[in-house]
Design a protein around this motif. Structure first.
Motif, PDB file in Angstrom:
ATOM      1  N   GLY A 389    -115.365 -18.503 -41.845  1.00 43.21           N
ATOM      2  CA  GLY A 389    -115.416 -17.571 -40.726  1.00 43.21           C
ATOM      3  C   GLY A 389    -115.877 -18.242 -39.444  1.00 43.21           C
ATOM      4  N   LYS A 390    -115.349 -17.786 -38.330  1.00 42.53           N
ATOM      5  CA  LYS A 390    -115.652 -18.371 -37.020  1.00 42.53           C
ATOM      6  C   LYS A 390    -116.941 -17.786 -36.448  1.00 42.53           C
ATOM      7  CE  LYS A 390    -111.407 -17.268 -35.832  1.00 42.53           C
ATOM      8  NZ  LYS A 390    -110.693 -17.229 -37.120  1.00 42.53           N
ATOM      9  N   SER A 481    -121.151 -22.815 -41.749  1.00 42.11           N
ATOM     10  CA  SER A 481    -120.778 -21.405 -41.831  1.00 42.11           C
ATOM     11  C   SER A 481    -121.753 -20.556 -41.018  1.00 42.11           C
ATOM     12  CB  SER A 481    -120.797 -20.951 -43.293  1.00 42.11           C
ATOM     13  OG  SER A 481    -122.124 -21.002 -43.800  1.00 42.11           O
ATOM     14  N   TYR A 568    -109.621 -15.673 -31.521  1.00 45.07           N
ATOM     15  CA  TYR A 568    -109.880 -14.508 -32.370  1.00 45.07           C
ATOM     16  C   TYR A 568    -108.694 -13.544 -32.423  1.00 45.07           C
ATOM     17  CZ  TYR A 568    -114.586 -16.312 -31.895  1.00 45.07           C
ATOM     18  OH  TYR A 568    -115.689 -17.127 -31.909  1.00 45.07           O
ATOM     19  N   TYR A 643    -108.339 -24.740 -38.131  1.00 42.82           N
ATOM     20  CA  TYR A 643    -109.581 -24.129 -37.644  1.00 42.82           C
ATOM     21  C   TYR A 643    -109.493 -22.605 -37.660  1.00 42.82           C
ATOM     22  CZ  TYR A 643    -113.528 -22.788 -34.765  1.00 42.82           C
ATOM     23  OH  TYR A 643    -114.687 -22.193 -34.316  1.00 42.82           O
ATOM     24  N   ARG A 644    -108.362 -22.070 -37.206  1.00 33.28           N
ATOM     25  CA  ARG A 644    -108.197 -20.617 -37.216  1.00 33.28           C
ATOM     26  C   ARG A 644    -108.226 -20.075 -38.643  1.00 33.28           C
ATOM     27  NH1 ARG A 644    -105.903 -17.823 -32.966  1.00 33.28           N
ATOM     28  NH2 ARG A 644    -104.571 -16.655 -34.397  1.00 33.28           N
ATOM     29  N   GLY A 647    -112.243 -21.548 -40.110  1.00 37.98           N
ATOM     30  CA  GLY A 647    -113.458 -21.322 -39.336  1.00 37.98           C
ATOM     31  C   GLY A 647    -114.333 -22.548 -39.208  1.00 37.98           C
TER      32      GLY A 647
END
Length: 671
Positions: A389-390, A481, A568, A643-644, A647
């Motif tokens: 998750g970002k 994370s 996002y 990355y998308r 994350g």
């Protein structure tokens, strides 16, 4: 099997199957539909093994020996760079040996075997003098002295080929002399109808081979000297730098690139013009006077070996071996010199370019197969934990902040490129017994500089966020994370590394399969992906730590630290909006320096690096931009997707780090 998993399996298999189909067609082209046999061979020397690729047309038998050509590639390339010439010659009944020269391809003999001396010239050989400062002493790293002697040839007189320290220029043919002997001794080759051709560094090797065999005869007393020398880019020199009474060069064709990045192939002038062609040096080569000297015109006679020609090609240095016009003129030149089976194939009928396009497409399909491979691995319990998750959206950059970061990134990376790469290429004091890759050392130097810059700017950003009481932790920069943002997450790094090893192994397996089945690489122009021998595998692990650190920091800075709200946004709209920003940040500096190099060139001013910084900073790394910029385009695509999807920056960064290190160590030059 779930529908989503089935979809990714279908895509993964489809990409790889299509890639294999394309490589099958590429093989059909290089074998001329089965009429040319492709094989490989080795030449044992005291210093190691030289390797070559042999193209044998079906008409070449012991009963009917055929003409033959030795192909010699350029600096940082390998035997496959000669494929366009080799394919077209073999289609016309010629046996072709394409050599991996010293320090290149699968050959294990390093460039050090070429030798060096502690001086260089800054003009064409024979036009130099100590009085005017064009014959100068040099020192520094061994690799630097080797490269400064590339245009110094071992058949020149002792003034050039020896020095007071006992150094000697030993073999400027880079193994070509030994290879020519092997080719001439093949029972299906008519040694009295042979020629030699090379590109860039291979042109000096070609001169050296022709000089070595200028007076050679076979058992019947017939000359086995090369009856033609075709130089794909080439430097000329005066007759008094070698024994011109004994050494004669037969039927020399020089293919001249209009937009030549290397100064010695344009006689150290800024541009290739009519004035260049009409210089005393070039007129002497053509055997004519300035008022009669012209491009694309043959002077002399093929019968007595005096034929000379300069063919002007409207291309740049790297693309000369693939020029259709260059191939057409060369086929006619070879026909007039050694005889081709031209009745079957006209001079301008070429298929080699299609082979290059097919291997490029196969390479891209193989790389894009990594997307479904990643999705399949992320569906497993172990690798599923890589998806973390970002960071919170409120930590994203504003548009103003992003543009400011972009401008700084582009200027630092772009303007440092010509200086830091050339520093590492020649003079950075690295242990040369360990860091043996010459162009690899150039990138290493640039990466080390940018690593320092990225660490400093990250600390500045962290300090700024602290003053503004904003969150700036390991998760913010993509290295942990959200749950463990306060510390570096080593388990995430470890899982990501294993994931990346599997992904890169897929590309390596595909590369090995095409090598075994077809003796073809996944490539275009440059040796992108080649299977390793032990020497190059060792070099891969030597350079890999620096590549990993650079790309992890680079992705941390660009993908995570410079992320905007577009990161996002889900779906294709969000991906494209993120990608163009990441592309500009990753490749913007290279695009800037490319424009600075070529816009002045096309305007007739000269290569930008030569004009702005001096010829020391032009040449190899500037000419590499046409290959490096598209490479970074793919890197930005992959890193944006990874990355998308996860994350964190590890998956994208470590994949491209391994691929980039593989490209640098897999086939290019070592000392």
């Amino acid at each position: 099997m779930k529908a989503d998993t089935r979809k990714w399996w279908i895509l993964f298999c489809a990409f790889l199957v299509c890639a294999m189909v394309l490589m099958t067609f590429a093989n059909r082209i290089q074998t001329d539909g089965g009429r040319v046999k492709i094989s490989t061979g080795t030449i044992e020397t005291e210093d190691g093994v030289m390797t070559y690729k042999l193209y044998t047309p079906e008409n070449a038998t012991e009963a009917t020996p055929a003409s033959a050509v030795l192909m010699l590639h350029g600096y940082q390339n390998d035997r496959e760079t000669s494929a366009s010439f080799a394919i077209e010659l073999a289609r016309r009944g010629v046996v072709v040996m394409s050599l991996d020269e010293y320090g290149h391809g699968y050959t294990t003999v390093g460039l050090l075997k070429r030798g060096y001396v502690n001086h260089k010239v800054t003009v064409n050989y024979g036009l130099d003098s100590e009085a005017d400062g064009t014959f100068v002493s040099i020192g520094g790293q061994t690799r630097y002295r080797i490269m400064m002697n590339f245009s110094n040839l071992s058949f020149f007189n002792e003034h050039y080929t020896t020095d007071s320290d006992g150094n000697v220029l030993t073999d400027s043919s880079c193994g070509g002399i030994a290879a020519y002997a092997v080719l001439a001794d093949m029972p299906n080759v008519d040694e009295t109808r042979m020629a030699v051709s090379g590109h860039s560094m291979g042109t000096w090797a070609s001169w050296s081979v022709a000089a070595a065999y200028a007076e050679a005869v076979n058992e019947e007393g017939k000359s086995i000297a090369p009856r033609a020398v075709v130089l794909q880019c080439g430097e000329v020199f005066t007759d008094d730098v070698y024994d011109s009474e004994k050494i004669h060069f037969n039927n020399v064709l020089i293919l001249q690139a209009k937009y030549e990045e290397f100064s010695y192939f344009r006689d150290y002038k800024l541009n290739v013009t009519e004035e260049l062609l009409k210089s005393d040096l070039r007129c002497a080569f053509l055997g004519t006077t300035p008022d009669k000297a012209a491009w694309d015109t043959t002077y002399g006679s093929f019968a007595d070996g005096s034929a000379r020609r300069y063919e002007l090609l409207y291309t740049n240095h790297r693309l000369v071996p693939m020029s259709d016009r260059g191939l057409t003129v060369s086929m006619e030149w070879f026909d007039n010199s050694i005889g081709l089976d031209a009745a079957q194939v006209s001079y301008d009928n070429h298929t080699a370019g299609t082979k290059e396009s097919l291997t490029l497409a196969a390479m891209l399909l193989t790389l894009f197969a990594l997307v479904p491979a990643l999705e399949l691995l992320l569906k497993t319990k172990f690798f599923g934990k890589v998806v973390v998750g970002k960071p919170a959206m409120e930590t994203a950059q504003t548009n103003k902040g992003w543009w400011k970061g972009l401008i700084i990134t582009v200027l630092i990376s772009g303007l440092s490129f010509p200086f830091m790469t050339q520093l590492g290429h020649g003079l950075l004091p690295l242990p040369e017994g360990i860091f043996r890759m010459t162009v690899g050392n150039g990138f290493l130097s640039w990466y080390l500089f940018l690593i320092i810059v990225m660490i400093v700017t990250t600390l500045i950003a962290k300090n700024g966020a602290k003053k503004k009481k904003k969150v700036y932790d390991w998760n913010t920069i993509g290295l942990s994370s959200p749950k463990k943002g306060a510390k570096l997450e080593w388990s995430l790094l470890f899982r990501s590394l294993l994931l990346v090893v599997i992904l890169v192994a897929i590309v390596y397996a595909m590369t090995t399969l095409t090598k075994v089945l077809f003796d073809l690489d996944l490539r275009i122009i440059w040796p992108f992906f080649k299977s390793f021998n032990l020497l190059r595998l060792g070099q891969f692990f030597v350079y890999l730590p620096i590549f990993l650190l650079f790309y992890i920091l680079n992705n941390s800075k660009i993908m995570a630290g410079m992320r905007t709200k577009a990161t996002y946004v889900v779906g294709w709209k969000g991906f494209l909006s993120s990608w163009w920003r990441n592309l500009l940040a990753m490749a913007g500096g290279l695009i800037l320096i490319t424009l600075l190099e070529y816009v002045p060139f096309f305007m007739g001013i000269g290569p930008g690096a030569d004009v702005l910084f001096g010829s020391t900073f032009g040449g190899p790394f500037m000419s590499l931009l046409i290959l490096f910029v598209p490479q970074v385009f793919f890197f930005s695509l992959w890193c944006t997707y990874a990355y998308r999807r996860t994350g964190n920056v590890y998956t994208g960064a470590m994949t491209v780090a391994m691929l980039a290190c593989w490209i640098v160590t897999g086939g290019s030059s070592f000392i």
